[in-house]
Scaffold this active site. Structure first.
Site, short mmCIF file in Angstrom:
data_model
loop_
_atom_site.label_atom_id
_atom_site.label_comp_id
_atom_site.label_asym_id
_atom_site.label_seq_id
_atom_site.Cartn_x
_atom_site.Cartn_y
_atom_site.Cartn_z
N LYS A 169 14.28 7.51 -0.19
CA LYS A 169 13.62 6.01 -0.47
C LYS A 169 12.77 5.62 -1.61
O LYS A 169 11.76 5.88 -1.61
CB LYS A 169 12.86 6.09 1.18
CG LYS A 169 12.34 5.31 1.91
CD LYS A 169 11.74 4.29 1.43
CE LYS A 169 10.41 4.40 0.77
NZ LYS A 169 8.96 3.02 0.60
N GLY A 200 13.55 0.68 2.49
CA GLY A 200 12.59 0.71 4.38
C GLY A 200 11.05 1.78 3.83
O GLY A 200 10.81 1.48 2.70
N GLY A 202 7.54 3.02 4.12
CA GLY A 202 6.75 4.21 3.56
C GLY A 202 6.55 5.11 5.52
O GLY A 202 7.45 5.77 5.84
N VAL A 205 10.64 4.93 7.46
CA VAL A 205 12.07 5.63 6.54
C VAL A 205 11.27 6.86 5.79
O VAL A 205 12.01 8.28 6.26
CB VAL A 205 12.60 5.27 5.48
CG1 VAL A 205 14.12 5.61 5.55
CG2 VAL A 205 13.96 3.85 6.38
N GLY A 206 10.34 6.70 5.60
CA GLY A 206 9.33 8.06 4.66
C GLY A 206 9.09 8.37 6.07
O GLY A 206 8.63 10.19 5.50
N GLU A 244 3.72 14.73 -6.57
CA GLU A 244 2.80 14.06 -7.84
C GLU A 244 1.99 12.34 -7.83
O GLU A 244 2.75 11.54 -7.73
CB GLU A 244 4.08 14.00 -9.63
CG GLU A 244 3.23 13.66 -10.43
CD GLU A 244 2.54 12.11 -11.22
OE1 GLU A 244 1.95 11.72 -10.90
OE2 GLU A 244 4.37 11.05 -10.80
N CYS A 278 -0.08 6.39 -13.54
CA CYS A 278 -1.16 7.54 -12.79
C CYS A 278 -1.73 8.80 -13.89
O CYS A 278 -2.96 8.91 -13.64
CB CYS A 278 0.07 8.37 -11.86
SG CYS A 278 1.56 8.88 -12.41
N GLU A 378 -9.40 5.78 -8.88
CA GLU A 378 -7.99 5.28 -9.35
C GLU A 378 -8.42 3.71 -9.57
O GLU A 378 -7.76 3.30 -8.16
CB GLU A 378 -7.13 6.26 -9.27
CG GLU A 378 -5.79 5.33 -9.93
CD GLU A 378 -4.53 6.37 -9.62
OE1 GLU A 378 -4.26 7.72 -10.44
OE2 GLU A 378 -4.46 6.89 -8.47
#
Length: 472
Positions: A169, A200, A202, A205-206, A244, A278, A378
């Site tokens: 995905k 798709g 998240g 589909v995720g 991650e 990141c 962040e």
């Protein structure tokens, strides 16, 4: 304008069951450049079924076969590397140098995976028993928009090395990049079902990948908030997860550092990938005794950092990926001002002449305190917060005063001293006098920066399960 209206299931381009169209926007101009038709839960289920069927045979494949498949994928993508770089620049806004580096890293992932696979021990002895490292099964791969192709290739290469089949995905915001990669992979001619790709959302589909009982593992790179959602949902079927996630990486400049080298490196660490990284070193910890020197060098380094057209070879910082991301970064810059930090460089708004895109002034805040929002959260943009410390022990404590633990940086002219400091920082990777990447070494986070590791032998271990056979 480009239209992407196919997904990839069981070795073929197919029209998705999902009907929703998603706009693709050039972040440097905010002009519409394409649309992608998004898959839905039905599409994800079909892809999972394809991967499950293919796993029956691929899981039994030899090391030699897997190495051959990795080479085929590498060679096919190599033919499209310029197309991939161009798509990364147009769709994501990566500067030319960044786009080339990212695509080269994606390509190299298959060769690095081969190197690991050559020597990986799938059969081991433990006591009197035989231990077989067996492929987990179907892996759901979910990739981020800041390095979409890179993560598709890296995660897929590891899965193939293990003997796993996958459903990918990718980020819906990266559909042009995904399409180039997918066309190349199709040309590689691997057996149907080993890899499947469903564009798709998240949460559609995720989410289906995360909850489906036939998916054995999720490998996700993205925000900590989404990672936590995946981890919660994965528990119901006891999926293995590699997450991650985010970071707020400290960069400690020790009092003996060569500032003429350390400060330009610190700016590069903070602004890497236009700050949308990141591992960006966005908390710069400097000795109080050298604060004035640091400030002057920071001003010069930021002034020399070109923001602008990502197709210009001299550009170091491109636009934020979207208007939403631009506004997020602006809100943090405003927060820093409101909480009393000193704007050493940059500030709110667009750079002059770049009002049409999602460009941010590369910003450095001085006199930041550890409790400020810009020092704790962040931002994911080109914003560096400078904090001062009195002692080395205080610097280490400040570096570790975070919920994250993905990466860190240390600069010193005394390598032994820097190494000792690095050993005390709670982070998955610590770079000493360097911004180098090691694709054979494990990458991942402590604390809320993730679970599990990518790359090298450690990464491959995440895709296999030990089975013990005890002899009588």
């Amino acid at each position: 304008m480009k239209t992407i209206d196919k997904i990839y299931i069981n070795g073929a381009f197919v029209t998705p069951h999902g009907q929703e169209m998603f706009d693709l926007i050039n972040p440097a101009t905010n002009q519409l450049i394409g649309q992608v038709r998004l898959g839905d839960e039905t599409d994800a289920q079909l892809a999972i079924a394809s991967a499950k069927e293919a796993f029956k045979t691929f899981s039994q494949s030899s090391r030699t076969t897997r190495i051959k498949y990795l080479q085929k994928l590498h060679d096919a993508l190599h033919k499209r590397i310029d197309d991939l770089s161009a798509a990364t620049i147009e769709e994501y806004g990566a500067p030319v140098s960044r786009a080339k580096a990212s695509t080269e890293m994606a390509l190299a992932a298959f060769l690095h995976a081969q190197e690991v696979l050559y020597d990986f021990e799938f059969e081991r002895k433990a006591g009197r028993s035989q231990v077989r490292m067996e492929p987990l099964g179907v892996v759901g791969i979910i990739t981020p928009w800041n390095a979409n192709a890179n993560y598709i290739c890296g995660k897929l290469a590891t899965a193939i090395s293990a003997g796993c089949t996958v459903v990918i995905k990718p980020s819906e915001m990266s559909a042009l990049q995904t399409q180039v990669v997918l066309e190349a992979f199709h040309e590689a001619g691997l057996p149907a079902g080993i890899f499947n790709i469903v564009n798709g959302l998240g949460n559609v589909v995720g989410a289906e990948l995360t909850r489906h009982p036939d998916v054995a593992k999720i490998s996700f790179t993205g925000s900590t908030a989404v990672g936590k959602t995946i981890a919660r949902a994965a528990v119901d079927t006891m999926k293995r997860v590699t997450l991650e996630l985010g970071g707020k990486s400290p960069n400690i400049i020790l009092d003996d550092a060569d500032l003429s080298t350390a400060i330009p490196m610190a700016v590069a660490a903070g602004f890497m990938n236009s700050g949308q990284a990141c591992i960006a070193g966005t908390r710069l910890l400097v000795p109080e005794t050298r604060f004035d020197e640091v400030k002057e060098l920071l001003k010069h380094a930021v002034a020399a950092t070109k923001v602008g057209d990502p197709t210009d070879a001299n550009t170091a910082i491109g636009p934020m990926v979207s208007v939403k991301q631009y506004e997020r970064v602006q809100s943090y810059i405003q927060s820093g001002i409101e909480q009393g930090a000193e704007v050493l460089a940059g500030g709110p708004g667009h750079p002059e002449g770049l009002e049409g895109g999602n460009f941010v002034k590369p910003t450095v805040f001085a006199n930041v305190t550890p409790d400020m929002k810009i020092a704790r959260e962040e931002i994911f943009g080109p914003v560096i917060s400078v904090l001062t410390y009195k002692t080395e022990e205080e610097a280490i404590a400040m570096a570790n005063d975070t919920t994250y633990g993905l990466a860190a940086y240390v600069s010193s002219t005394n390598e032994a001293r820097a190494w000792k400091v690095a050993e005390q920082i709670v982070a998955g990777r610590v770079m000493v006098n360097s911004l180098q990447h090691d694709p054979m070494a494990p990458f991942g986070g402590f604390k809320q920066s993730g679970i599990g590791r990518e790359y090298g032998t450690f990464g491959l271990e995440e895709y296999v399960e030990p089975k013990t056979i005890i002899k009588g």
